[in-house]
Structure formats: C-alpha cells, structure tokens
Design a protein around this motif. Structure first.
Motif, PDB file in Angstrom:
ATOM      1  N   ASP A  93       0.835  -1.213   0.000  1.00 33.65           N
ATOM      2  CA  ASP A  93       0.000   0.000   0.000  1.00 33.65           C
ATOM      3  C   ASP A  93       0.862   1.253   0.000  1.00 33.65           C
ATOM      4  N   VAL A  94       1.909   1.232   0.833  1.00 32.04           N
ATOM      5  CA  VAL A  94       2.790   2.405   0.917  1.00 32.04           C
ATOM      6  C   VAL A  94       3.426   2.666  -0.451  1.00 32.04           C
ATOM      7  N   PHE A  95       3.871   1.601  -1.113  1.00 28.88           N
ATOM      8  CA  PHE A  95       4.533   1.763  -2.413  1.00 28.88           C
ATOM      9  C   PHE A  95       3.559   2.191  -3.516  1.00 28.88           C
ATOM     10  N   SER A  96       2.264   1.997  -3.293  1.00 25.61           N
ATOM     11  CA  SER A  96       1.284   2.475  -4.270  1.00 25.61           C
ATOM     12  C   SER A  96       1.278   4.002  -4.333  1.00 25.61           C
ATOM     13  N   GLU A  97       1.790   4.629  -3.286  1.00 24.04           N
ATOM     14  CA  GLU A  97       1.866   6.101  -3.259  1.00 24.04           C
ATOM     15  C   GLU A  97       3.297   6.588  -3.464  1.00 24.04           C
ATOM     16  N   ILE A 110       7.713   0.730 -12.751  1.00 29.89           N
ATOM     17  CA  ILE A 110       7.732   0.192 -11.376  1.00 29.89           C
ATOM     18  C   ILE A 110       9.134   0.254 -10.786  1.00 29.89           C
ATOM     19  N   ALA A 111       9.298   0.986  -9.696  1.00 34.13           N
ATOM     20  CA  ALA A 111      10.590   1.047  -8.995  1.00 34.13           C
ATOM     21  C   ALA A 111      10.648   0.063  -7.834  1.00 34.13           C
ATOM     22  N   THR A 112       9.478  -0.426  -7.389  1.00 32.16           N
ATOM     23  CA  THR A 112       9.450  -1.378  -6.272  1.00 32.16           C
ATOM     24  C   THR A 112       8.695  -2.636  -6.709  1.00 32.16           C
ATOM     25  N   PRO A 113       9.363  -3.535  -7.422  1.00 33.46           N
ATOM     26  CA  PRO A 113       8.673  -4.738  -7.899  1.00 33.46           C
ATOM     27  C   PRO A 113       8.172  -5.640  -6.770  1.00 33.46           C
ATOM     28  N   HIS A 114       8.756  -5.468  -5.567  1.00 27.91           N
ATOM     29  CA  HIS A 114       8.250  -6.212  -4.414  1.00 27.91           C
ATOM     30  C   HIS A 114       8.438  -5.391  -3.145  1.00 27.91           C
ATOM     31  N   PHE A 169       4.738  -5.566  -4.450  1.00 30.77           N
ATOM     32  CA  PHE A 169       4.192  -4.955  -5.655  1.00 30.77           C
ATOM     33  C   PHE A 169       3.097  -3.957  -5.298  1.00 30.77           C
ATOM     34  N   PRO A 170       3.178  -2.745  -5.850  1.00 31.23           N
ATOM     35  CA  PRO A 170       2.184  -1.701  -5.506  1.00 31.23           C
ATOM     36  C   PRO A 170       0.817  -2.004  -6.122  1.00 31.23           C
ATOM     37  N   GLU A 171       0.087  -2.855  -5.454  1.00 31.26           N
ATOM     38  CA  GLU A 171      -1.138  -3.414  -6.014  1.00 31.26           C
ATOM     39  C   GLU A 171      -2.215  -2.358  -6.316  1.00 31.26           C
TER      40      GLU A 171
END
Lengths: 603, 199
Positions: free
Chosen positions: A216-220, A262-266, A268-270
């Motif tokens: 969730d954090v990486f989605s932002e 995508i900078a954070t593949p895991h 994963f920013p769902e």
C-alpha cells in the motif's frame, strides 16, 4: 555547493549512499557491481568504514552485525554473489535490522559477465524483502537514499537492484554536498537478536503483515510512475532500463498509451496497479530476465476479476532471455499496437569478419601456468580432467590452450575434481583456482579433499590480485580498502594448516621448472598443490620484448599454435612478428620456439 | 542538439577514455551527456563498443541500430561489425590498422582490403586514418584514442573546438600522460584526410 559531474551509475549509487549517511560498507567484487564499493572507499568521509570481505556471506554478516548496533550499512555484490550470501539474508529478513541496511545486488541481463541470468526480484519475493529498481544513473543516485530510509523505518534489510546497463552507463548528475547525519546507538541486548523457532513463527506473521502494508505504501511512492494517456485502452508496464527504452520508443512512435514504471517490484504496488489497469483492455509487460511484473498483473487481474489481456514473456511477445535494447522494445510495441514493423534497407553483404572473443592478455602468467600443466600431462602421457573456476583464468578454455573442462561457480573447481575422482579414479583430476577465489570459497574444498583422502592436484594461480574485476586487494595481498597494509595471509601456510602434505611453488614463466613441479605434484598420491606465483601484468611494467630473428624463424608457427598469445601474429612466409604495443615480455614464446628464433630481449 | 556517436574497437585500445572525454567536454559546454561502455570479462582483447549520446534528457544508454550520427572505428573489422548502428548517410572515421585476433592467426584470416573497401562503399562519408603511422609519429602505440579525437575535432565532427577538448584533457588525464596526449592530439589534428587517396 551542488556540482554537476559525469558519473557512472555505480559511482552515482556510491555518492547516493554517502549522501544517505552510510557508516559501514562491505562487499565482494563482481561485475557489474564492483565500482560502488571502490567509489565509496575513494570518496568516503573519515568516519565511514569500507572493506572487501572474503566472500558475500561474510560481507552480509559483517554488515548485519553493524546494522543491529544501529549503523547504516551497505553490502555490495553481483547477482550470483547473493546465492552465496542467501543464508544470512533469509534469516536476517526474520530478525530485522536497526540501522538502515541496503543489500546492493547487481543483475546482469545479457549476461555480459556472469554465469546465470537470474533475477534478484524473485529473491526479494522469496525472502519477503522490499526491493528497489533504479531506471537510470540519475534515478539511482536518489533512490538509494529512499532504500536506506525505508530500511530504517521498517527495520528490514532492503535490496537495491541496478542492472548492467544502469551500473556501467554514465550520466551528468548534480551532486549535493548534503550528507544525512545520525548517531550510532550501539548494540542493545535483546532476545529479538537470537533466532529461535518460536520467535521465527511470530516474525513470519510480522513480516507478511508488513509486506502487505508496504504494498500500500509503495502504491503512493513517487518513483512508481503512472503516466501517459489516461483515456487509452492500451497500457505498457516496465521497470529499470526498459523504462528508458520505452520512453525513447514512444517519443518516436507517438503511440497514445498509458504507462506504469515500477521502482518497487516487491512488495508490488497493487493499488496503483489497479488504478493503472482501470479501463485498459490490453497491457504489454516490458522487463528483462523473468516475467515478474507480468505475473504480478496476472495475479491482480485474477484477484479483482479484471478483463484485461496481459502480453509479454508468457505469451511469447517479448524476449525470453538477454538484455533489452531499443530495437527489441520497439519490435514488441509494434506488434502490440498492431503496426507493421519498420524495415531497414539491408546493406551490402559484409565481408567475413574475424571472430574476436575475449582472451587472456599478452604476458598473462595464467597462459604459462596452463601451458606447463598441459606439457606435464603430455610428457607423462597421463589422461586428466581440468576443472576451472571463476576469474580471468576461465579464458584458459579458449583454443589453443583448451585447458578448462568445467566451470560452475566460485570454488567449485576443487570440489568438482573430487566428485570426478570418485566417479572415475583412473583419470587425473587437476583443479585450477585463482588467489582471490581461493580465499572466497576454495579453502573449504581443500579441507574436504584432505579429510576424505582424495587424490587430486590443485593449481593455485596466484597473480597477487583479483584481476577480472579490476585489481581489488584480498587477504593474500595484505592491503585493505581503508588504505592499510599488514602481513599477508600466505596461501602455502593456509594449505599446511589444512594438512596438505605436498605443496610446491614455482614461477610459471620459468617453463621447465614449472613443468617439473607439476609432474612431481601429480605423481603424489593424495592432495597436492602447486602455487604458481607471478603478478598480473596490470600490476607490473612491461619487460623488454623478445626479438624474432627472421633469418632463423622457419615459419612453423609453433608459438601461435601452442600458446595463442594475442601479441604474436603471422606475416609473409608464415613467419611471426611480435606486436610491441601488446607484448609484456613474459618470455614464454622464446622458451618454446623449436629453433631458438625468438629470444634475446631487444636492446 | 542531439548527437549519437558509437566508438568501436578492441579491449585495451582506449575507447573508454575517448568516450568519456567527448562526453565530459560536451557536458562542460552545457549539453546533457550519457555514455555506456563495456567493462569486465568481454574487455580482455575482445570486441568492445562505447556509446556517447549528447543532448536529450532521460535518454537510454544504448544507441538504436541505424541512429548513430558518427561511427568512430578504432579497428577496421570492429567498424564493419558495428556498421549497422550508423544512420543512413552517416560518417565513419576508421583507423586502417588491423588488430589480428588469435583466431585469425590460427587460420581464419583477415580480409583487410575487402573490409576497408566495403566500409568506403557503405558510408555516406568515410575518413581513413593510418593509426600506425600516426602512433609512430607520436612515439607511442597507446595513444590512438587521442589521435582519433584530434582527427574528429579537425574534421568538425564533434560539437566543440580544439581548445575546449584540450581543456578537458588537462583536467581529466593524469599529469604524467598529459604531454604525450597533447602531442597525440596535435598529430591527429594535423592529419590530412586520405579519403579516396592512398587506400
């Protein structure tokens, strides 16, 4: 004051780590990762500690120790190095860290200089660790700072994964003078630092919950970039250097598509991916190595019942292996959009070009070492298998030397020789290992051979450096990355301590002496070792060049056919010449000329 | 301004320094500069390329096939091997002295005249540089890279002047090699284009 510099991706990452306040840096050299640690060592503030550890597992554990005392740590390695360091990493994911800990693992699509094309993004998934993928050197400079912040905030090691085309590309980068300051609290005794089954059960729950939170954090996260035409029905997802090629292709084709980089593949920013997929009918995944993004989207489409077709590796619409380039990205997009591919006017048929594989340098002592072993086995008419290892000396497999029959991974020459001996005791087993590789994972193989009473001969190619990756020091040199020089760790003493009874030393450039040492070692029943000592040509000045006497040269080309030195080539009448720009004066050719036509260094 | 140059040669010929000097000089004049070089195992006497991409932000590291404005060939066979990177009508500057790989000494041969003639026919503009003669004039076989830069600047193929790149060299080449490199540049700069001439 900020200044603009032309920096290699690895240098940018190094300056980014200094900017992020790194305290302890460890690693083992490996292309394409090596220059990160070297750059930090060169430009480090006085309170930053840097070391080449003897292998990646050791590097990971040294950093883990520093990190649980509150230091910010960086560990550097290439992708196959992570295989060696996977034991501490898997456990560390459970235990966690206090000071930010970034594990830099450089992947090598192509591969340009590696045994495998493994994809470290899987490792992150497997270990439940966050992973950051920079898409350019400019990006990498700042993204490494984000990696440190996330690591420290969430008490987890974080993987940072540049690829060859990021590591070795240069860009103009604005360097800031800023360096993040923090104090190191020191180790605080606590049960949480001791891994136990009961604790691991609890930690397993904790890290899975944290993984969901981070998705969730990486989605932002601002480095995960949703862009392009929001009304489009076609979308393209990409990461790393593929995003740079995608941008360049879209600039040329002017296709109206939606893009997600995508900078954070895991994790994963769902949620971001769901926003990206909303309203799309088709998505193309452009990535290198494995279809990690593609599979993540397929999972989301299933989970949310989205009617979106996902194209990529799994549908055979992008490359299975190798690095991405403009050309294949363009081809995949043309196909995806349904456009006929552009046809280049073919040029006239090219004349036949000589193939030019990498070779051992002129003057390389390994050439003489391999050749002396070859002659020793020919003279004593013994059959032998030559197991090789990772380093410049893997190039000993090229003709005419043809002296490397196997190569698997670091240290495996000594151990595979033992297995080959168990399978067929009638053939001699001769293992070749470099000095740095010996310290990396060679010693355990020696102990195993002695303990289990194996009959093998080990040839240590001691050129006093880690040559392949650009001359890094190791325990046998006594030099450290902090600039200190202390007593060397002697390979013969290590061997003696392991109970090796037959230890010979020779200079491989003295051919007859070298051959007799090999003959004696091979004749010994049990574990025998010949240490060939002669520094890499990168560490010494050229010696006077031998002179070819045209009166005496009979044009037999024995020198070319036997040792394949790149400084020797043939001219008219099949006579040979030595290229003065390449020759390092090792003198091997003068020792093998059947008519004595090569000799007497030119005055 | 956008310009892509591909440098092609053999590991050890100094293509990395040449590409860095071009990029560095352009950067100091205010252009964005990107380069990419082969480092590691492939470099040991193998075929290598360096990519220099000037101008343009956020540009990818490798030049697409058929897009390079300029092919700087440090060796004839390597120039031909990478020729398809050049855009139609692009310029090739090539050192005519071959480096014969061991495979060619072992019997594969090296069709130098054919390769040079082929390059001449394919390129929009082709400049042959006799690197061997020029290195002898400088007195060192290891300065072909800077000699080539001299030729390129003289032929107005790079977006900067002699003075500008010499300034970069002063800063970025170690002091003990400076005199030698200045001499190499001067020899390259004084070189007369033998296109359509000797070969």
């Amino acid at each position: 004051m900020a200044k603009k510099k032309l920096l290699m991706g690895n240098e940018a990452i190094a300056f980014g780590a200094i900017r992020a306040g790194v305290d302890v840096v460890t690693g083992y050299p490996g292309t394409p990762s090596t220059e990160v640690l070297e750059t930090i060592a060169k430009h480090r503030p006085s309170d930053v500690y840097v070391e080449w550890s003897i292998n990646e597992k050791v590097a990971m554990e040294v950093a883990a120790g520093a990190s649980c005392a509150g230091a910010r740590t960086l560990v550097t390695m290439k992708q196959v190095g992570l295989n060696v360091a996977s034991d501490p990493l898997m456990s560390l994911a459970y235990i966690g860290v206090k000071g930010g800990m970034v594990v830099l693992v450089a992947d090598d699509p192509g591969p340009i200089s590696s045994q495998t094309e493994q994809d470290t993004r899987h490792f992150a998934q497997y270990a439940h660790l966050p992973i950051f993928d920079p898409e350019s050197p400019e990006d990498a400079y700042l993204l490494i700072g984000e990696a440190f912040q996330y690591s420290e905030k969430y008490h987890t090691p974080v993987i940072f994964r540049p690829t060859t085309q990021i590591c070795h590309a240069c860009a103009s980068i604005v360097l800031e003078d800023y360096a993040d300051k923090h104090s190191i609290e020191g180790f605080v005794k606590d049960k949480k630092w001791v891994i136990f089954p009961r604790l691991s059960y609890e930690n397993h729950i904790r890290i899975i919950k944290q993984e969901r939170l981070l998705a969730d954090v990486f989605s932002e996260f601002s480095y995960n970039r949703l862009a392009g035409d929001m009304k489009a029905t076609y979308g393209i997802i990409s990461n790393g250097v593929s995003s740079a090629y995608l941008r360049e292709v879209l600039k040329d084709t002017k296709d109206r598509v939606r893009t997600l980089s995508i900078a954070t593949p895991h994790p994963f920013p769902e949620k971001l991916a769901v926003r990206f997929l909303d309203g799309l009918t088709d998505v193309l995944a452009i990535e290198e190595l494995d279809p990690v993004l593609e599979e993540a989207l397929l999972k989301i489409c299933g989970k949310y019942h989205l009617n979106v077709r996902i194209h990529g590796r799994l549908t055979d619409e992008t490359n299975i292996a190798g690095a991405n380039r403009y050309e294949n990205v363009r081809e995949a997009i043309d196909h995806f959009i349904g456009r006929a591919p552009g046809v280049r006017k073919p040029c006239e048929v090219m004349p036949q070009l000589p193939i030019r594989p990498p070779v051992l340098c002129a003057g390389c002592p390994h050439r003489a070492s391999f050749y002396s072993v070859k002659l020793a086995m020919q003279r004593t008419k013994q059959k032998a298998i030559f197991t090789g290892d990772i380093g410049c000396y893997t190039l000993g497999n090229a003709k005419p030397l043809d002296m490397v029959d196997t190569c698997l991974c670091m240290g495996a020459d000594i151990t595979m020789a033992q297995g080959l001996h168990r399978a067929d005791g009638s053939v001699k087993q001769i293992a070749f290992i470099g000095d740095s590789t010996f310290f990396h994972t060679g010693i355990s193989g020696i102990i195993n051979a002695v303990y289990n009473e194996t009959d093998i001969t080990v040839i240590v190619l001691d050129n006093a450096t880690t040559a392949m990756t650009g001359h890094q020091p190791h325990p046998g040199t006594g030099l450290t990355m902090m600039g200190n020089s202390h007593e060397k760790i002697y390979i013969d003493k290590v061997l003696a301590g392991c109970n090796v009874k037959c230890i010979k030393k020779a200079n491989p450039l003295h051919l007859e002496e070298a051959i007799s040492m090999v003959e004696a070692a091979v004749a010994y029943k049990g574990v025998s070792v010949v240490i060939f000592e002669e520094p890499c040509i990168g560490l010494r000045k050229p010696r006077p060049m031998p002179y070819v006497d045209a009166e005496q040269c009979i044009g037999c080309q024995h020198c070319i056919k036997e040792i394949g030195c790149p400084a020797i080539s043939s001219v008219e009448n099949d006579q040979v010449v030595i290229d003065s720009n390449l020759c390092y004066g090792c003198g091997l050719c003068s020792q093998i000329c059947p008519v004595g036509a090569v000799g007497g260094a030119e005055e | 301004m956008r310009m892509d140059c591909l440098l092609a040669g053999v590991g050890g010929q100094g293509t990395v320094l040449a590409s860095r000097l071009i990029a560095q000089t352009a950067m100091e004049l205010g252009f964005e500069a990107h380069t990419s070089e082969v480092i590691g195992m492939a470099q040991r006497g193998g075929s290598v390329t360096s990519q220099v991409r000037l101008g343009g932000e956020n540009i990818a590291p490798m030049i697409p096939r058929g897009f390079a404005d300029l092919l700087i060939g440090f060796e004839p066979a390597e120039s031909a091997r990478n020729f398809t990177y050049l855009k139609p009508g692009g310029t090739v500057v090539v050192n005519t002295n071959p480096i014969k790989p061991v495979t060619s000494s072992l019997g594969q041969g090296y069709a130098l005249d054919e390769i040079l003639a082929w390059l001449r026919r394919q390129a929009g503009h082709c400049i042959f540089v006799d690197g061997g003669v020029l290195c002898t004039a400088v007195g060192s076989g290891k300065v072909l890279n800077v000699i080539m830069l001299g030729v390129l600047v003289r032929e107005n193929l790079l977006p900067f002047t002699k003075e500008q790149i010499l300034t970069t060299m002063l800063v970025h080449v170690p002091e003990r090699y400076r005199k030698l490199n200045e001499k190499a540049f001067t020899v390259g700069y004084a070189y007369k284009n033998i296109n359509g001439g000797i070969l």
